[in-house]
Each structure stands twice: as C-alpha cells, then as structure tokens.
Design a protein around this motif. Structure first.
Motif, PDB file in Angstrom:
ATOM      1  N   ILE A 758       0.837  -1.202   0.000  1.00  0.00           N
ATOM      2  CA  ILE A 758       0.000   0.000   0.000  1.00  0.00           C
ATOM      3  C   ILE A 758       0.871   1.252   0.000  1.00  0.00           C
ATOM      4  O   ILE A 758       0.575   2.240  -0.684  1.00  0.00           O
ATOM      5  CB  ILE A 758      -0.941  -0.010   1.219  1.00  0.00           C
ATOM      6  CG1 ILE A 758      -1.957  -1.156   1.081  1.00  0.00           C
ATOM      7  CG2 ILE A 758      -1.672   1.313   1.373  1.00  0.00           C
ATOM      8  CD1 ILE A 758      -2.813  -1.369   2.307  1.00  0.00           C
ATOM      9  N   GLY A 759       1.963   1.225   0.777  1.00  0.00           N
ATOM     10  CA  GLY A 759       2.868   2.364   0.814  1.00  0.00           C
ATOM     11  C   GLY A 759       3.501   2.655  -0.533  1.00  0.00           C
ATOM     12  O   GLY A 759       3.651   3.821  -0.924  1.00  0.00           O
ATOM     13  N   LEU A 760       3.872   1.601  -1.263  1.00  0.00           N
ATOM     14  CA  LEU A 760       4.437   1.798  -2.603  1.00  0.00           C
ATOM     15  C   LEU A 760       3.419   2.439  -3.538  1.00  0.00           C
ATOM     16  O   LEU A 760       3.752   3.349  -4.308  1.00  0.00           O
ATOM     17  CB  LEU A 760       4.920   0.463  -3.166  1.00  0.00           C
ATOM     18  CG  LEU A 760       6.195  -0.115  -2.551  1.00  0.00           C
ATOM     19  CD1 LEU A 760       6.471  -1.508  -3.110  1.00  0.00           C
ATOM     20  CD2 LEU A 760       7.389   0.797  -2.829  1.00  0.00           C
ATOM     21  N   ALA A 761       2.178   1.973  -3.465  1.00  0.00           N
ATOM     22  CA  ALA A 761       1.132   2.531  -4.331  1.00  0.00           C
ATOM     23  C   ALA A 761       0.874   3.995  -3.992  1.00  0.00           C
ATOM     24  O   ALA A 761       0.738   4.847  -4.888  1.00  0.00           O
ATOM     25  CB  ALA A 761      -0.148   1.711  -4.178  1.00  0.00           C
ATOM     26  N   ALA A 762       0.826   4.302  -2.684  1.00  0.00           N
ATOM     27  CA  ALA A 762       0.595   5.686  -2.278  1.00  0.00           C
ATOM     28  C   ALA A 762       1.775   6.568  -2.659  1.00  0.00           C
ATOM     29  O   ALA A 762       1.602   7.723  -3.089  1.00  0.00           O
ATOM     30  CB  ALA A 762       0.352   5.758  -0.771  1.00  0.00           C
ATOM     31  N   SER A 763       2.984   6.050  -2.523  1.00  0.00           N
ATOM     32  CA  SER A 763       4.178   6.834  -2.849  1.00  0.00           C
ATOM     33  C   SER A 763       4.219   7.197  -4.326  1.00  0.00           C
ATOM     34  O   SER A 763       4.662   8.288  -4.699  1.00  0.00           O
ATOM     35  CB  SER A 763       5.440   6.050  -2.476  1.00  0.00           C
ATOM     36  OG  SER A 763       5.481   5.787  -1.091  1.00  0.00           O
ATOM     37  N   ALA A 764       3.768   6.271  -5.172  1.00  0.00           N
ATOM     38  CA  ALA A 764       3.786   6.524  -6.607  1.00  0.00           C
ATOM     39  C   ALA A 764       2.988   7.761  -6.967  1.00  0.00           C
ATOM     40  O   ALA A 764       3.310   8.473  -7.930  1.00  0.00           O
ATOM     41  CB  ALA A 764       3.247   5.308  -7.364  1.00  0.00           C
ATOM     42  N   GLY A 765       1.937   8.055  -6.176  1.00  0.00           N
ATOM     43  CA  GLY A 765       1.127   9.244  -6.444  1.00  0.00           C
ATOM     44  C   GLY A 765       1.583  10.467  -5.679  1.00  0.00           C
ATOM     45  O   GLY A 765       1.736  11.552  -6.249  1.00  0.00           O
ATOM     46  N   LEU A 766       1.851  10.308  -4.388  1.00  0.00           N
ATOM     47  CA  LEU A 766       2.136  11.460  -3.543  1.00  0.00           C
ATOM     48  C   LEU A 766       3.518  12.059  -3.778  1.00  0.00           C
ATOM     49  O   LEU A 766       3.711  13.257  -3.582  1.00  0.00           O
ATOM     50  CB  LEU A 766       1.968  11.076  -2.070  1.00  0.00           C
ATOM     51  CG  LEU A 766       0.534  10.767  -1.618  1.00  0.00           C
ATOM     52  CD1 LEU A 766       0.495  10.376  -0.153  1.00  0.00           C
ATOM     53  CD2 LEU A 766      -0.377  11.967  -1.855  1.00  0.00           C
ATOM     54  N   THR A 767       4.491  11.261  -4.185  1.00  0.00           N
ATOM     55  CA  THR A 767       5.835  11.819  -4.396  1.00  0.00           C
ATOM     56  C   THR A 767       5.871  12.785  -5.581  1.00  0.00           C
ATOM     57  O   THR A 767       6.818  13.559  -5.709  1.00  0.00           O
ATOM     58  CB  THR A 767       6.860  10.697  -4.637  1.00  0.00           C
ATOM     59  OG1 THR A 767       6.384   9.807  -5.651  1.00  0.00           O
ATOM     60  CG2 THR A 767       7.118   9.927  -3.350  1.00  0.00           C
TER      61      THR A 767
END
Length: 819
Positions: A758-767
C-alpha cells in the motif's frame, strides 16, 4: 461533575500502569512535538500577516518581457507607473546598494537600500527618531540625507538621540542623518541604512532601457482587486511600449502579492514537511492505539462489571475516551516542550535562515494547534479500543476470566500495523528521493575547480575612486599585495562570483548581422568583467583560442572570451574566434566605447552560475568575459564600490584568510574586507535548501520507521503472549522450533508486507508533489522504491523475529501451564 470524575479516574488508571503511560506519552510527544514544531514554522512564515500597514493590499510590481518572465524595473518606467496609475494608494521603488561607512571609528561595510521618497509611507513605517524623507530631497543635486536602521543606531552610535543631524561619510559622499527606522523593520532582508534613489547620479537611472535591480512595492486602493490593478498596469505598459518601442516593446507588468514574494519557494517545502510530520503523527496514533488495544484486553472483565452494575455502553466509551484524551494531553504537553527546541533546530538547519523567521515561536495559534491536535489525537487512537471493549458480551466476558481474545482486536491491530508500515514507507521514499537528488547534484561539474579558492569583497577608499585610472591603480595594488602572500598561487578580480546569488545580464548582437530594433530581438548574456588570470584562477578550462591577459589594456583592441553555451547557440556550425560582438544600445544611453565591437579571442567551458540544480532552466545561460580595464569610466566608477576577488591557494584556504585580509587592509587604506569565504562554501550553500529538506525528511522518516518497528514488535509480542499456551501444545506434539517460528513470523509479516504494498502505491502518487524538489531522479524512481521497500520489509522482519525467538525458547511444560 461526571466529566471531572472521568478525568480523575483516568489519571488514577494511568498512574497504576506507569510503564504503559510512559511509553504512550513518549510516542505521542514525538508525534505531536514534531507536528507542533513544523506548524510553528509554517505559522510564523506563511500564516502571520506581514508587519506592515494593510498587508493584504501590498503588492510587488516587476516588469516582464519575452526574454524574462520577471525582471527589475526601469527607473523611468517606475516614474511613469507612479504618475499614471489610479489603482494604488501609494507606490515606491527600492534597490540594494553597498556603502562603506568611514570617518569616525573603524571603517564598516554596510548593506543599504536606495528608496524612493514614499517607501516608508507606503509600508506604514514611522521612524523611531527624527523624520522620514522629504519629496524635495528625492531629486538629483539635493543635499544627501540618510535614514539609518535601529540596529546600526544602537551598534555604531550607542542609541544616542544626537545622531539626528549628524554627518556621516558613505563612500565618497557626506550624508546627514535625518531619521532612525525601527530596528525590527525589514523588507526582503535587513538594511543598515536607507538613501534616496532620486539622488543617484548614475547612467543606470537615466535610460529607459536600464534595469538596475529596482523593485517596486505598492499598496492597493481600498476595494481594488489584484485583477483590476493588473489590467490597469498592463494598459500603462502597452502605452509605454507604444511611446518607447525600442526599450519597452512587448513589455508587461507582473502584479504579485507581497506575501508571495517574501515567502518565495519555501512555501512548497514547508507544506511538504508539514504533510510528512502528519504521517509521523498517524504512526504515533497507531502505536498508541495498539497499546490501548493490548491494555483493553486485560480490562474486559472490569468493563463487564461496570456494565453489570448499570453503566451503559456510551458511559463506558466516554470513560475510555476520557482516558485517551488525558493521555493525549500529557503527550501534547511534553510535545510542546519538544517543539520549542525542535523549532529552534529547524531554524538553525535552514541555510541563511527562513524568511520572516523572527515570527517563529510558540504563540496563541501554536498553543491552539497543539490543543486541537492533542484532542483529535486522543479521539483517533482511543475510539477504536473503546468501542471494541464496550462491545464485549457481558456473560462470556465474566465467564472467560482474564484469558482469551477475539478475532476483532487481532484484525484491528493488524490493520494498524498496515497503516504504520505504509506511512513509514511513504516518508522513507521521499527521503530516499532527496538523498538520490543530493548524490546526483554532488556529482555535477560546476564548470570550474572550487577547491582551494578563496573569495572576498572590498570597497575602495573615496580618494581612489576619483578617476578610472585611480580605480585601476588601486585594484592593481591590492591584487599585487595578495599575490605576494606566501601560499597564494594566483589572484584576480571579477564583478560576478558564480553561484553567489549576484548576476549582471547585458543585451548584445553579432557584428555583421542585422541590428536589433527592440529589446525583444536581442541576445542576452551574463557579463563577467574580470582581471587578468581570473579564468585560470577559477580553473575554467580553455576550449579554443586564449584567455584574457594583462596585454588586453584599456586603450588596446577590445576583446572578449565567451563560453561554450554562447558558442553553440550564437555560432552554430561556425568558428566563433575572430567574430565580434556589440553590446546593444537602443536608447543611446551607453558610452560609445562600450558599443564598439569586441573580438572573440577565446572559448571557455560553461560555468553553472545559477547553481548546480538550476542552471539548465535559467533563461540566460550564455557567459561573456570582458577585461575589467576596458569597462567604460561611468560604469567602472559604479563597480568600484564592491569588488570581488578570487585567490587560489596552495593549501587550505581557511588557513590563508588572516594573511590575505591583512594584505588587503594594508593596500586598501583601511577599507573593510567582507564576504570572505571559500568557493567550496559557496557551492555547498547553493545546495543547502535541498540539503535542509533531505535532512528533515530523513529525520521524520527514520522516526516513522522506528515507531513502525516498535508497533510491529508490540503486536507480535502481544500475539505471542496470547498464544503461549498454543505454542506449548504445538511443541509438545512434536513441532520443531523453526516451524513455530515460521508460522509466527509469517503471520506477523502478512500485515507488514501489505503495508509495504500500500505504501508503494501511495508513494507513486504522492511523491509527484515533491517533483520540483528533485534533480536527476524521477518522482517514481524504481531504484529508490525497491531499496526502501526492501529496507522496510527487513526492519519489519527483524521486529517480528525478536519476540518470536523468545517464544520458542520457552519450555513446553511451562507454556502448557501458562494462563
């Protein structure tokens, strides 16, 4: 009264379990403290109103053209804006200038602002002593007057009221002190004193095509919007373009809120950091919620008894929430203490300080923020455990004693682990991207050799500025003395220092090509006026032709050296050597000698003047090097107030500072030497903004990972404790320790790996929100994502293995007796 009883009971309950209370308060203090520290910075820098009259109505006006989206203002254009606009209650101009204060006492280099007569009135600033400027003084030839800053008044004149009317010598002129500005007043940096722009007898304010660093601040009329003011200014700009097509064609005006100008790029960085510490607080909440869930399992019987005695579910939930809020307020109080020191650490870590940093501190808004965060935090981490405990079956709970647990709490604790790991990974990805950015930037070639190069600045005594010849003789004398210092390999002077924040652009065209008819048709270049040996001293490589030398004299043939960017862009598929350039003079304002053709005698490497990270996006990148001695007299005298020197040393330049300073002071009749630093320091300073972001993101990410690891450890340790009897049965029936270890660890890693995904998926957008903070690495850099995911998974594995290894060491007979 019942609320008081709940608080009193909650304090007693927390006091009976000091280990739990201390752990929860420490975790909350870290989360709330980090948020409060960053909010105090955001509040002081972004949210507090500017310390001027009617701050919401203040704007900055700047010119724009096809070549520059934002540029300084021509003085003559400013006067026309002032006369023609109706949208503003007042308009004032200002520019930075340097003066050497001489006469009584030790000579001192001062930073000053040249201002128009309405400067203080537009901002609503009143002198603490004396008076403001008079309109009759803001004209050429008027008696020179000065308003000094409160800091200079205290430092130099002992806060004496007798300073009013006192003559002081600035450079080659005597000024009369007429007023003292408040010590805390500043606009885009603090000035030591203020002189009148209208008294400046310079060619730079007499020509409409000159833009000598003038900024304009204005106050909107009541009821006038930014859009209305912008429309009026564009109409005025169009009129001036029609009246003066050579200098003003296609020129417009930017109207920007003054707050936006002062805050600048730091707004985005601070908001990113505020979002980052928000994730730290969420992890802290998840951690405490897990602690409360574990604690609640042991209080199920207590709550069942309270219910049997007539307490409703709402009453039980309120009691448990009260305890959570009390716990949160304790953490908030500790966090507030941490925030006070944390904010100081943030300020200290910022390169050159933050804009408006004097406003940063713990005030009413910060206290209100901490109170609100503590209350919200207490509700967030306390609600789920409270509802879980209050929903227990009364009969089953009273029969089961203190043993046992339901699947609900396990699922909730696993969900909290997922959220902790995901948030920690997100922060680590951000920190990793900044780390990769710094690594890439440190590998960038600045275009010169910064090692063992010392730089400093110095003004000239008034007696040495009487003529161009005296100026050149004084500078030559200083250079020769510096070259004679033991350990100095070479030395020279220049009007610009790369990456130091100063710039000087000039328009030009190629001799033999069509002459441009407006500024929009010109070519532009950075101008370095240098002494012999500057390029060699800086280690700028020669690609073709020759360097500038001492044979390029004042009366000799006019020559120039260009950089490879100009060579490729202006002379594609041509040999630039032997070609000649002409500085564009559209308004007839330049001395004839500056408009004579300059033969290109050399091509050197490109210097990243705008910084290692911003050079490629700079509008003007071409670089032109001219012999300092060939600068026309009117400009040479203006440059004499602040000369920059570069010195290459044979050993550590820091060890040479005292000797170089001593030699300069002897040669310069006691003139102050200032801004002495190494080129390595200047290069490092150009990256400090990104280094600051990387440092704070790294600290928050490390804190988040630590809290997540503690959370995983706590969940696994509690799960093992609850399953001790089961583990004993498995081992008594022949299960090998490694089989038990594999089962326990696999069950613990399942939510951790889910959190990683989930963190990887969120990072892909938020970064992507921090894309403009990166260099040489994309917001979705796979190397960073994979490395961080592996690191988080390893930490999660380590956190789950430690309690599991302890569990398998328990003797089966002991485990079977476990209650």
């Amino acid at each position: 009264m019942s609320l008081f009883q709940d608080v009193h009971y909650g304090l007693r309950a927390l006091g009976k379990n000091p280990a739990f209370t201390a752990a929860a308060v420490v975790v909350l203090a870290l989360g709330i403290g980090a948020n409060t520290a960053i909010f105090s910075v955001v509040n002081g820098v972004l949210l507090q109103p500017l310390p001027y009259r009617n701050p919401a109505r203040l704007v900055q006006l700047r010119e724009k053209s096809p070549d520059f989206s934002s540029m300084s203002v021509s003085y003559l254009n400013f006067r026309d804006w002032q006369a023609g606009s109706r949208s503003f209650a007042g308009m004032a101009a200002y520019r930075w200038e340097d003066y050497d204060l001489t006469g009584e006492g030790q000579a001192e280099h001062l930073s000053a602002k040249m201002v128009s007569v309405d400067f203080f009135r537009v901002l609503g600033i009143h002198p603490v002593l004396g008076r403001d400027f008079d309109p009759q003084e803001d004209i050429p030839g008027a008696t020179p007057v000065v308003v000094i800053a409160g800091g200079l008044w205290e430092r130099r004149f002992g806060s004496s009221p007798g300073v009013i009317g006192k003559p002081i010598t600035l450079g080659a002129r005597d000024y009369t002190v007429v007023g003292v500005a408040p010590a805390d007043f500043h606009l885009e940096g603090k000035a030591d004193l203020y002189t009148l722009l209208g008294q400046w007898d310079s060619i730079l304010v007499k020509a409409r095509d000159m833009h000598p660093g003038i900024q304009v601040v204005a106050s909107l009329q009541p009821g006038v919007t930014h859009s209305q003011a912008r429309s009026e200014m564009e109409a005025i700009a169009a009129h001036l373009a029609e009246a003066y097509p050579q200098s003003n064609a296609k020129h417009g005006v930017n109207v920007v809120p003054l707050t936006q100008v002062i805050v600048g790029d730091v707004r985005h960085t601070l908001l990113v950091l505020l979002g980052a510490v928000g994730f730290v607080l969420l992890i802290a909440c998840a951690n405490v919620a897990n602690l409360l869930l574990a604690r609640a399992a042991g209080r199920r019987k207590e709550m069942a008894i309270r219910t049997a005695m007539g307490a409703g579910r709402g009453r039980v939930v309120r009691q448990l929430l009260t305890e959570s809020v009390v716990l949160a307020f304790c953490g908030g109080a500790a966090g507030l203490a941490l925030a006070k020191y944390g904010a100081r650490a943030v300020i200290a870590a910022v390169p050159g300080g933050l804009p408006r940093m004097e406003n940063i501190g713990v005030d009413g808004w910060v206290l209100a923020f901490t109170l609100a965060v503590s209350l919200l935090t207490g509700i967030i981490f306390g609600l789920a455990p409270a509802l879980q405990v209050s929903a227990c079956d009364l009969n089953e709970t009273l029969k089961e004693g203190s043993r046992g647990s339901t699947a609900g709490p396990h699922r909730l604790r696993n969900l909290l682990v997922v959220s902790e790991v995901a948030a920690a990974l997100l922060l680590l990805v951000g920190a990793g991207l900044m780390l990769r950015t710094m690594w890439r930037l440190n590998a960038v070639n600045p275009g010169f050799d910064p090692h063992r190069v010392l730089t400093f600045s110095m003004g000239l005594p008034a007696v040495d500025t009487a003529s161009p010849e005296r100026i050149l003789q004084s500078l030559d004398r200083t250079i020769e003395r510096v070259r004679g210092v033991p350990g100095v390999e070479s030395a020279s002077l220049t009007t610009l220092i790369p990456m130091a924040g100063n710039d000087d652009e000039i328009p030009f065209y190629v001799n033999g090509r069509p002459r441009p008819t407006s500024q929009g048709d010109m070519l532009w270049s950075l101008l370095y006026a240098t002494g012999p040996g500057y390029l060699e001293t800086m280690g700028i490589p020669l690609l073709r032709g020759r360097y500038l030398t001492s044979r390029d004299t004042r009366n000799g043939a006019r020559v120039a050296v260009i950089d490879e960017v100009m060579a490729h862009s202006v002379f594609p598929n041509q040999d630039p050597l032997g070609q000649s350039l002409i500085v564009a003079d559209l308004g007839g304002s330049l001395p004839p000698e500056l408009s004579r053709p300059m033969e290109i005698v050399g091509v050197v490497g490109h210097v990243k003047h705008w910084g290692l990270d911003n050079d490629l996006t700079a509008r003007v990148r071409s670089e032109l090097y001219l012999p300092f001695v060939q600068i026309p007299g009117p400009f040479l005298k203006g440059m004499a107030g602040s000369n920059h020197f570069v010195v290459r040393t044979g050993n550590d330049p820091f060890s040479m500072m005292a000797a170089v300073r001593h030699s300069v002071l002897e040669a310069g009749a006691g003139q102050p030497v200032f801004d002495m630093r190494t080129m390595d320091q200047i290069v490092a300073a150009s990256l400090e903004g990104r280094r600051f972001s990387m440092l704070l993101l790294g600290i928050f990410a490390a804190l988040a990972l630590l809290l997540a690891a503690v959370g995983i450890y706590g969940v696994v340790a509690y799960s093992v404790a609850q399953r001790t009897n089961e583990i004993g049965i498995r081992m008594a029936l022949g299960a090998r320790p490694r089989d038990v270890l594999r089962v326990v660890v696999s069950q613990a890693m399942t939510p951790a790996l889910a959190g990683v995904a989930i963190g990887l998926a969120a990072s892909a957008g938020l970064t992507r929100l921090m894309a403009n903070m990166l260099y040489g690495v994309g917001a979705g850099d796979p190397v960073t994502f994979l490395a961080v995911a592996g690191a988080v998974a390893f930490v999660a594995l380590l956190a789950s293995c430690i309690p599991s290894l302890r569990a398998i060491k328990i003797e089966p007979t002991v485990a079977l007796r476990h209650e």
